[in-house]
Design a protein around this motif. Structure first.
Motif: not given
Length: 125
Positions: A2-6, A76-79, A22-24
């Motif tokens: 489980l992670q967030l990737v910028e 897209k599971n992205t902010v 910011c993708a999960a």
């Protein structure tokens, strides 16, 4: 995992623009508010913007209001953080973090659930 990737950081000239993502990975962002933060060398971490899980509520720090725009695409599971009119003082490592879902956008660091590793933004001519 489980992670967030910028992503999306880099070197840009003053007045330029960047869009951070910011993708999960390993979980859905649908149930989390997401906040963007930054930290410059020798300075405290600064909260920049927060968006509710639905995207209907957002808020911004005064230092970026009118220049930065937060948005999300749950499909897209992205902010995203669209950054315009960048200034040298925007130079920092930018982080995203996930927070409990509420109707209003509330991103209090002590309530954070996940943090990304950060992406460097450098504004310089």
């Amino acid at each position: 995992q489980l992670q967030l990737v910028e992503s999306g950081g880099g070197l840009v000239q003053p007045g330029g623009s960047l869009r951070l993502s910011c993708a999960a990975s390993g979980f859905s962002l649908d149930y989390y508010a997401i906040g963007w933060f930054r930290q410059a060398p020798g300075k405290e971490r600064e909260g920049l913007s927060c968006i509710s899980s639905s995207g209907s509520s957002t808020n911004y720090a005064d230092s970026v209001k009118g220049r930065f725009t937060i948005s999300r695409d749950n499909a897209k599971n992205t902010v995203y953080l669209q950054m315009n009119s960048l200034k040298p003082e925007d130079t920092a490592v930018y982080y995203c973090a996930a927070f409990p879902s509420r109707v209003q956008a509330i991103c209090v660091p002590r309530e954070s659930i996940y943090w990304g590793q950060g992406t460097q933004v450098t504004v310089s001519s």
